[in-house]
Design a protein around this motif. Structure first.
Motif, mmCIF file in Angstrom:
data_model
loop_
_atom_site.group_PDB
_atom_site.id
_atom_site.type_symbol
_atom_site.label_atom_id
_atom_site.label_comp_id
_atom_site.label_asym_id
_atom_site.label_seq_id
_atom_site.Cartn_x
_atom_site.Cartn_y
_atom_site.Cartn_z
ATOM 1 N N ASN A 108 -25.835 129.591 -28.227
ATOM 2 C CA ASN A 108 -27.157 128.904 -27.942
ATOM 3 C C ASN A 108 -28.236 130.038 -27.773
ATOM 4 O OD1 ASN A 108 -27.424 126.127 -27.914
ATOM 5 N ND2 ASN A 108 -25.898 126.294 -26.270
ATOM 6 N N MET A 109 -28.734 130.595 -28.963
ATOM 7 C CA MET A 109 -29.412 132.066 -29.064
ATOM 8 C C MET A 109 -30.539 131.760 -30.149
ATOM 9 S SD MET A 109 -26.333 134.874 -29.320
ATOM 10 C CE MET A 109 -25.715 134.079 -31.184
ATOM 11 N N GLY A 110 -31.506 132.473 -29.701
ATOM 12 C CA GLY A 110 -32.803 132.513 -30.572
ATOM 13 C C GLY A 110 -33.506 131.147 -30.593
ATOM 14 N N GLU A 111 -34.006 130.518 -31.547
ATOM 15 C CA GLU A 111 -34.677 129.339 -31.658
ATOM 16 C C GLU A 111 -34.052 128.037 -31.385
ATOM 17 O OE1 GLU A 111 -37.463 132.342 -33.515
ATOM 18 O OE2 GLU A 111 -35.295 131.734 -33.640
ATOM 19 N N ASP A 112 -32.539 128.241 -31.495
ATOM 20 C CA ASP A 112 -31.444 127.425 -31.192
ATOM 21 C C ASP A 112 -31.638 126.707 -29.751
ATOM 22 O OD1 ASP A 112 -30.369 127.407 -33.612
ATOM 23 O OD2 ASP A 112 -28.681 128.278 -33.169
ATOM 24 N N ILE A 113 -32.095 127.405 -28.841
ATOM 25 C CA ILE A 113 -32.440 126.993 -27.658
ATOM 26 C C ILE A 113 -33.351 125.833 -27.596
ATOM 27 C CG2 ILE A 113 -32.195 129.172 -26.381
ATOM 28 C CD1 ILE A 113 -34.840 129.591 -25.988
ATOM 29 N N THR A 114 -34.327 125.618 -28.563
ATOM 30 C CA THR A 114 -34.979 124.439 -28.796
ATOM 31 C C THR A 114 -34.166 123.084 -29.200
ATOM 32 O OG1 THR A 114 -35.890 124.804 -30.902
ATOM 33 C CG2 THR A 114 -37.070 125.817 -29.252
ATOM 34 N N TYR A 115 -33.335 123.276 -29.777
ATOM 35 C CA TYR A 115 -32.553 122.189 -29.956
ATOM 36 C C TYR A 115 -31.406 121.872 -29.116
ATOM 37 C CZ TYR A 115 -33.612 122.712 -35.150
ATOM 38 O OH TYR A 115 -34.345 123.012 -36.352
ATOM 39 N N SER A 116 -31.029 122.754 -28.230
ATOM 40 C CA SER A 116 -29.898 122.735 -27.400
ATOM 41 C C SER A 116 -29.622 121.484 -26.152
ATOM 42 C CB SER A 116 -29.749 124.136 -26.845
ATOM 43 O OG SER A 116 -28.419 124.071 -25.903
ATOM 44 N N GLY A 117 -28.912 120.880 -26.197
ATOM 45 C CA GLY A 117 -28.608 120.012 -25.043
ATOM 46 C C GLY A 117 -28.255 120.813 -23.792
ATOM 47 N N THR A 118 -27.487 121.840 -23.934
ATOM 48 C CA THR A 118 -26.986 122.570 -22.955
ATOM 49 C C THR A 118 -28.126 123.405 -22.307
ATOM 50 O OG1 THR A 118 -24.927 123.194 -23.989
ATOM 51 C CG2 THR A 118 -25.364 124.752 -22.609
ATOM 52 N N ILE A 119 -28.956 123.904 -22.977
ATOM 53 C CA ILE A 119 -30.136 124.526 -22.325
ATOM 54 C C ILE A 119 -31.026 123.700 -21.756
ATOM 55 C CG2 ILE A 119 -32.230 125.722 -22.738
ATOM 56 C CD1 ILE A 119 -29.994 127.712 -23.277
ATOM 57 N N ALA A 120 -31.236 122.242 -22.276
ATOM 58 C CA ALA A 120 -31.919 121.294 -21.707
ATOM 59 C C ALA A 120 -31.189 120.953 -20.320
ATOM 60 C CB ALA A 120 -32.032 119.851 -22.702
ATOM 61 N N GLY A 121 -30.020 120.685 -19.832
ATOM 62 C CA GLY A 121 -29.339 120.485 -18.839
ATOM 63 C C GLY A 121 -29.861 121.437 -17.791
ATOM 64 N N ALA A 122 -29.992 122.764 -18.109
ATOM 65 C CA ALA A 122 -30.649 123.409 -17.143
ATOM 66 C C ALA A 122 -32.153 123.432 -17.107
ATOM 67 C CB ALA A 122 -30.126 125.029 -17.693
ATOM 68 N N MET A 123 -32.892 122.979 -17.974
ATOM 69 C CA MET A 123 -34.181 122.859 -17.977
ATOM 70 C C MET A 123 -34.508 121.521 -16.863
ATOM 71 S SD MET A 123 -35.589 122.986 -22.060
ATOM 72 C CE MET A 123 -36.879 122.336 -21.988
ATOM 73 N N GLU A 124 -33.648 120.728 -17.099
ATOM 74 C CA GLU A 124 -33.910 119.705 -16.373
ATOM 75 C C GLU A 124 -33.723 119.883 -14.628
ATOM 76 O OE1 GLU A 124 -35.469 116.068 -15.078
ATOM 77 O OE2 GLU A 124 -35.373 116.904 -17.318
ATOM 78 N N GLY A 125 -32.834 120.910 -14.671
ATOM 79 C CA GLY A 125 -32.380 121.362 -13.248
ATOM 80 C C GLY A 125 -33.710 122.050 -12.583
ATOM 81 N N VAL A 126 -34.330 122.957 -13.485
ATOM 82 C CA VAL A 126 -35.380 123.860 -12.942
ATOM 83 C C VAL A 126 -36.547 122.734 -12.658
ATOM 84 C CG1 VAL A 126 -34.497 125.867 -13.713
ATOM 85 C CG2 VAL A 126 -36.356 124.586 -14.943
ATOM 86 N N ASN A 171 -37.951 133.280 -11.270
ATOM 87 C CA ASN A 171 -38.961 132.488 -10.543
ATOM 88 C C ASN A 171 -38.788 131.003 -10.785
ATOM 89 O OD1 ASN A 171 -40.599 134.928 -9.632
ATOM 90 N ND2 ASN A 171 -41.377 135.255 -11.702
ATOM 91 N N HIS A 172 -39.538 130.306 -10.247
ATOM 92 C CA HIS A 172 -39.772 128.936 -10.339
ATOM 93 C C HIS A 172 -39.748 128.610 -11.937
ATOM 94 C CE1 HIS A 172 -40.505 124.891 -9.200
ATOM 95 N NE2 HIS A 172 -41.428 124.758 -10.114
ATOM 96 N N ARG A 173 -39.058 127.540 -12.525
ATOM 97 C CA ARG A 173 -39.089 126.828 -13.967
ATOM 98 C C ARG A 173 -38.669 128.089 -15.024
ATOM 99 N NH1 ARG A 173 -43.428 122.133 -14.492
ATOM 100 N NH2 ARG A 173 -42.672 120.865 -12.944
ATOM 101 N N GLU A 174 -37.758 129.070 -14.319
ATOM 102 C CA GLU A 174 -36.850 130.039 -15.291
ATOM 103 C C GLU A 174 -35.587 129.869 -15.490
ATOM 104 O OE1 GLU A 174 -40.643 133.387 -14.969
ATOM 105 O OE2 GLU A 174 -38.904 133.876 -13.927
#
Length: 266
Positions: A108-126, A171-174
Protein backbone atom coordinates in the motif's frame (compact mmCIF):
# COMPACT_ATOMS: atom_id res chain seq x y z
CA UNK A 1 -5.70 -1.12 45.71
CA UNK A 2 -3.94 -1.01 42.34
CA UNK A 3 -3.45 -4.74 42.58
CA UNK A 4 -7.19 -5.33 42.39
CA UNK A 5 -8.14 -2.90 39.65
CA UNK A 6 -10.29 -4.24 36.84
CA UNK A 7 -8.29 -5.59 33.89
CA UNK A 8 -9.55 -2.90 31.53
CA UNK A 9 -8.11 -0.20 33.82
CA UNK A 10 -4.51 -1.20 33.17
CA UNK A 11 -4.39 -3.59 30.21
CA UNK A 12 -3.82 -1.98 26.82
CA UNK A 13 -6.48 -2.72 24.22
CA UNK A 14 -5.71 -3.02 20.51
CA UNK A 15 -8.45 -3.12 17.87
CA UNK A 16 -7.39 -4.79 14.63
CA UNK A 17 -9.08 -5.12 11.26
CA UNK A 18 -8.11 -5.79 7.63
CA UNK A 19 -9.45 -5.78 4.08
CA UNK A 20 -8.43 -9.35 3.16
CA UNK A 21 -11.18 -10.92 5.26
CA UNK A 22 -11.31 -12.58 8.66
CA UNK A 23 -9.73 -15.82 7.37
CA UNK A 24 -6.64 -14.11 5.93
CA UNK A 25 -3.24 -15.24 7.15
CA UNK A 26 -2.18 -11.62 7.69
CA UNK A 27 -4.70 -10.87 10.42
CA UNK A 28 -3.88 -14.19 12.11
CA UNK A 29 -0.22 -13.20 12.07
CA UNK A 30 -1.08 -9.78 13.49
CA UNK A 31 -3.09 -11.27 16.36
CA UNK A 32 -0.23 -13.63 17.16
CA UNK A 33 2.34 -10.81 17.12
CA UNK A 34 0.35 -8.60 19.52
CA UNK A 35 -1.10 -11.15 21.93
CA UNK A 36 1.44 -10.43 24.69
CA UNK A 37 1.07 -6.63 24.49
CA UNK A 38 -2.53 -6.33 25.63
CA UNK A 39 -6.06 -7.36 24.84
CA UNK A 40 -6.39 -7.80 21.07
CA UNK A 41 -9.91 -7.45 19.65
CA UNK A 42 -10.31 -8.30 15.96
CA UNK A 43 -13.24 -7.25 13.78
CA UNK A 44 -12.73 -8.11 10.12
CA UNK A 45 -14.90 -8.30 7.00
CA UNK A 46 -16.47 -11.69 6.32
CA UNK A 47 -15.21 -11.48 2.72
CA UNK A 48 -12.26 -9.89 0.96
CA UNK A 49 -12.71 -6.14 0.55
CA UNK A 50 -9.44 -5.16 -1.12
CA UNK A 51 -9.49 -1.75 -2.85
CA UNK A 52 -12.82 -0.83 -1.22
CA UNK A 53 -11.24 2.43 -0.02
CA UNK A 54 -13.06 4.28 2.79
CA UNK A 55 -16.52 2.99 1.94
CA UNK A 56 -19.13 2.46 4.63
CA UNK A 57 -22.41 0.56 4.33
CA UNK A 58 -25.45 2.85 4.55
CA UNK A 59 -28.38 1.02 2.94
CA UNK A 60 -28.39 -2.37 4.60
CA UNK A 61 -27.93 -3.66 8.15
CA UNK A 62 -24.73 -5.42 9.16
CA UNK A 63 -24.42 -8.58 11.24
CA UNK A 64 -21.54 -9.04 13.66
CA UNK A 65 -20.69 -12.70 14.29
CA UNK A 66 -18.41 -13.81 17.11
CA UNK A 67 -15.97 -16.47 15.87
CA UNK A 68 -14.24 -16.86 19.21
CA UNK A 69 -13.47 -14.63 22.17
CA UNK A 70 -12.47 -11.15 20.96
CA UNK A 71 -12.60 -12.22 17.30
CA UNK A 72 -15.53 -11.21 15.09
CA UNK A 73 -16.47 -11.18 11.43
CA UNK A 74 -18.77 -8.54 9.97
CA UNK A 75 -21.14 -9.89 7.32
CA UNK A 76 -21.11 -7.67 4.19
CA UNK A 77 -19.04 -5.07 6.04
CA UNK A 78 -15.97 -3.09 4.99
CA UNK A 79 -12.88 -2.32 7.11
CA UNK A 80 -14.33 1.13 7.80
CA UNK A 81 -17.58 -0.47 8.94
CA UNK A 82 -15.64 -2.76 11.28
CA UNK A 83 -13.99 0.12 13.09
CA UNK A 84 -17.08 2.32 12.96
CA UNK A 85 -19.48 -0.13 14.59
CA UNK A 86 -16.93 -1.26 17.18
CA UNK A 87 -17.68 1.92 19.11
CA UNK A 88 -21.25 0.76 19.64
CA UNK A 89 -20.81 -3.01 19.60
CA UNK A 90 -17.63 -3.40 21.67
CA UNK A 91 -16.33 -0.18 23.17
CA UNK A 92 -19.31 1.06 25.13
CA UNK A 93 -17.53 1.69 28.44
CA UNK A 94 -13.92 2.05 27.28
CA UNK A 95 -11.97 2.64 24.10
CA UNK A 96 -9.03 1.01 22.34
CA UNK A 97 -5.58 2.42 22.89
CA UNK A 98 -4.60 1.69 19.29
CA UNK A 99 -6.13 0.61 15.98
CA UNK A 100 -4.07 -1.49 13.56
CA UNK A 101 -5.21 -2.46 10.07
CA UNK A 102 -3.44 -5.40 8.39
CA UNK A 103 -1.24 -7.23 7.90
CA UNK A 104 -2.28 -6.67 4.30
CA UNK A 105 -1.13 -9.14 1.68
CA UNK A 106 0.46 -6.81 -0.83
CA UNK A 107 1.78 -3.26 -0.82
CA UNK A 108 0.00 0.00 0.00
CA UNK A 109 2.32 2.66 -1.34
CA UNK A 110 2.01 5.90 -3.28
CA UNK A 111 -1.43 6.78 -4.58
CA UNK A 112 -2.58 3.22 -3.92
CA UNK A 113 -3.38 4.42 -0.42
CA UNK A 114 -6.47 6.13 -1.87
CA UNK A 115 -7.83 2.76 -3.04
CA UNK A 116 -6.81 0.78 0.00
CA UNK A 117 -9.26 -0.79 2.41
CA UNK A 118 -6.31 -1.41 4.72
CA UNK A 119 -5.53 2.29 4.91
CA UNK A 120 -9.24 3.01 5.31
CA UNK A 121 -9.44 0.86 8.44
CA UNK A 122 -6.73 3.04 10.00
CA UNK A 123 -8.41 6.19 8.65
CA UNK A 124 -11.64 5.29 10.38
CA UNK A 125 -9.66 4.70 13.55
CA UNK A 126 -8.25 8.23 13.63
CA UNK A 127 -11.66 9.68 12.70
CA UNK A 128 -13.05 7.94 15.78
CA UNK A 129 -10.28 9.52 17.86
CA UNK A 130 -7.89 6.56 18.16
CA UNK A 131 -4.21 6.48 17.10
CA UNK A 132 -3.89 4.14 14.14
CA UNK A 133 -1.44 2.15 12.03
CA UNK A 134 -1.76 0.44 8.65
CA UNK A 135 0.72 -2.32 7.87
CA UNK A 136 1.25 -4.19 4.60
CA UNK A 137 3.52 -7.00 3.46
CA UNK A 138 4.92 -6.31 -0.01
CA UNK A 139 5.01 -9.47 -2.15
CA UNK A 140 8.13 -10.63 -3.93
CA UNK A 141 8.36 -11.57 -7.58
CA UNK A 142 8.52 -15.28 -6.71
CA UNK A 143 6.77 -17.48 -4.14
CA UNK A 144 3.81 -15.08 -3.96
CA UNK A 145 1.46 -17.74 -2.66
CA UNK A 146 3.43 -18.46 0.53
CA UNK A 147 3.68 -15.04 2.13
CA UNK A 148 6.18 -14.72 4.98
CA UNK A 149 4.88 -12.41 7.73
CA UNK A 150 7.75 -12.95 10.17
CA UNK A 151 9.47 -9.60 9.64
CA UNK A 152 6.12 -7.77 9.70
CA UNK A 153 5.25 -9.47 12.99
CA UNK A 154 8.60 -8.63 14.51
CA UNK A 155 8.42 -4.99 13.43
CA UNK A 156 4.82 -4.30 14.46
CA UNK A 157 5.44 -5.81 17.89
CA UNK A 158 8.50 -3.63 18.36
CA UNK A 159 6.64 -0.52 17.15
CA UNK A 160 3.57 -1.07 19.34
CA UNK A 161 5.74 -1.59 22.41
CA UNK A 162 7.47 1.71 21.64
CA UNK A 163 4.12 3.49 21.25
CA UNK A 164 2.83 2.12 24.55
CA UNK A 165 6.02 3.18 26.31
CA UNK A 166 6.56 6.59 24.68
CA UNK A 167 3.24 7.61 23.15
CA UNK A 168 1.96 7.85 19.59
CA UNK A 169 4.39 9.97 17.53
CA UNK A 170 1.90 11.71 15.23
CA UNK A 171 -0.83 14.32 15.57
CA UNK A 172 -4.61 14.00 15.54
CA UNK A 173 -5.93 12.39 12.31
CA UNK A 174 -2.50 11.29 11.15
CA UNK A 175 -1.64 7.65 10.38
CA UNK A 176 1.50 5.55 10.32
CA UNK A 177 1.55 3.64 7.04
CA UNK A 178 4.05 0.78 7.13
CA UNK A 179 5.23 -1.36 4.21
CA UNK A 180 7.43 -4.39 4.84
CA UNK A 181 9.80 -5.58 2.06
CA UNK A 182 9.75 -9.24 0.92
CA UNK A 183 13.21 -9.60 2.46
CA UNK A 184 14.67 -7.19 4.97
CA UNK A 185 16.04 -6.62 8.46
CA UNK A 186 14.30 -5.29 11.56
CA UNK A 187 16.77 -2.41 11.99
CA UNK A 188 16.74 -1.23 8.36
CA UNK A 189 13.95 1.35 8.44
CA UNK A 190 13.40 4.50 6.40
CA UNK A 191 10.94 7.35 7.07
CA UNK A 192 9.43 8.00 3.65
CA UNK A 193 6.96 10.00 1.61
CA UNK A 194 4.13 8.44 -0.41
CA UNK A 195 5.58 7.97 -3.87
CA UNK A 196 4.37 8.65 -7.41
CA UNK A 197 2.71 5.50 -8.76
CA UNK A 198 2.51 4.99 -12.52
CA UNK A 199 -0.73 3.31 -13.53
CA UNK A 200 -1.76 1.34 -16.56
CA UNK A 201 -5.30 0.58 -17.62
CA UNK A 202 -5.37 -3.17 -18.13
CA UNK A 203 -8.96 -4.36 -18.41
CA UNK A 204 -9.69 -7.89 -19.58
CA UNK A 205 -12.81 -8.54 -21.64
CA UNK A 206 -14.76 -11.79 -21.31
CA UNK A 207 -17.98 -13.18 -22.68
CA UNK A 208 -20.51 -14.83 -20.37
CA UNK A 209 -22.32 -18.09 -21.31
CA UNK A 210 -25.26 -15.87 -22.29
CA UNK A 211 -23.14 -13.79 -24.63
CA UNK A 212 -22.85 -10.77 -22.34
CA UNK A 213 -19.66 -8.73 -22.45
CA UNK A 214 -17.89 -8.66 -19.08
CA UNK A 215 -14.95 -6.56 -17.87
CA UNK A 216 -12.39 -7.59 -15.27
CA UNK A 217 -9.81 -5.11 -14.04
CA UNK A 218 -6.27 -6.43 -14.31
CA UNK A 219 -3.28 -6.04 -12.01
CA UNK A 220 -0.88 -3.20 -12.74
CA UNK A 221 2.87 -3.78 -12.55
CA UNK A 222 4.52 -1.91 -9.68
CA UNK A 223 6.04 1.08 -11.47
CA UNK A 224 6.84 4.50 -10.07
CA UNK A 225 8.95 7.59 -10.54
CA UNK A 226 10.79 9.55 -7.87
CA UNK A 227 9.98 13.11 -6.86
CA UNK A 228 12.68 15.61 -6.00
CA UNK A 229 12.20 15.70 -2.24
CA UNK A 230 15.34 16.70 -0.36
CA UNK A 231 16.70 14.10 2.06
CA UNK A 232 13.53 11.95 1.93
CA UNK A 233 13.07 8.75 -0.07
CA UNK A 234 9.78 7.47 -1.42
CA UNK A 235 8.12 4.35 -0.08
CA UNK A 236 8.70 2.67 -3.47
CA UNK A 237 12.44 3.40 -3.52
CA UNK A 238 12.81 2.28 0.08
CA UNK A 239 11.08 -1.06 -0.51
CA UNK A 240 13.19 -1.58 -3.64
CA UNK A 241 16.27 -1.22 -1.40
CA UNK A 242 14.93 -3.95 0.89
CA UNK A 243 14.17 -1.59 3.79
CA UNK A 244 11.03 -1.12 5.87
CA UNK A 245 9.07 1.97 4.85
CA UNK A 246 7.25 4.08 7.46
CA UNK A 247 5.18 6.93 6.02
CA UNK A 248 3.24 9.49 8.05
CA UNK A 249 0.03 10.31 6.19
CA UNK A 250 -2.85 12.62 7.05
CA UNK A 251 -6.52 12.91 6.16
CA UNK A 252 -6.36 16.60 5.20
CA UNK A 253 -5.96 16.50 1.40
CA UNK A 254 -6.05 20.28 0.94
CA UNK A 255 -3.29 21.68 -1.27
CA UNK A 256 -2.65 24.86 0.70
CA UNK A 257 0.01 26.11 -1.72
CA UNK A 258 -2.68 26.48 -4.39
CA UNK A 259 -5.18 28.52 -2.33
CA UNK A 260 -4.01 31.93 -3.59
CA UNK A 261 -3.45 30.67 -7.14
CA UNK A 262 -7.01 29.39 -7.25
CA UNK A 263 -8.36 32.64 -5.82
CA UNK A 264 -6.60 34.59 -8.57
CA UNK A 265 -7.72 32.12 -11.24
CA UNK A 266 -11.36 32.49 -10.24
Amino acid sequence: INKFRRIKDYLKTILITNDDGFEAEGIKALREALKDLGRVIAIAPANEKSACSHSVTLYQPLKLVEIEKDFYKLIDGTPSDCVYISKTAIFKDFKPDLVISGINRGSNMGEDITYSGTIAGAMEGVLQGYPAIAISQVLGETNRENTDYNLAQEFIKKLVKKIFENGYPLNHREILNINIPPKGKIDEVEITYAGYRIYGSETLIYKSPRGEKLYWLGLHPLKWKSRDVQNIKSDFDTIAEGKISVTPIKLDLTEYNQINNLRNWL
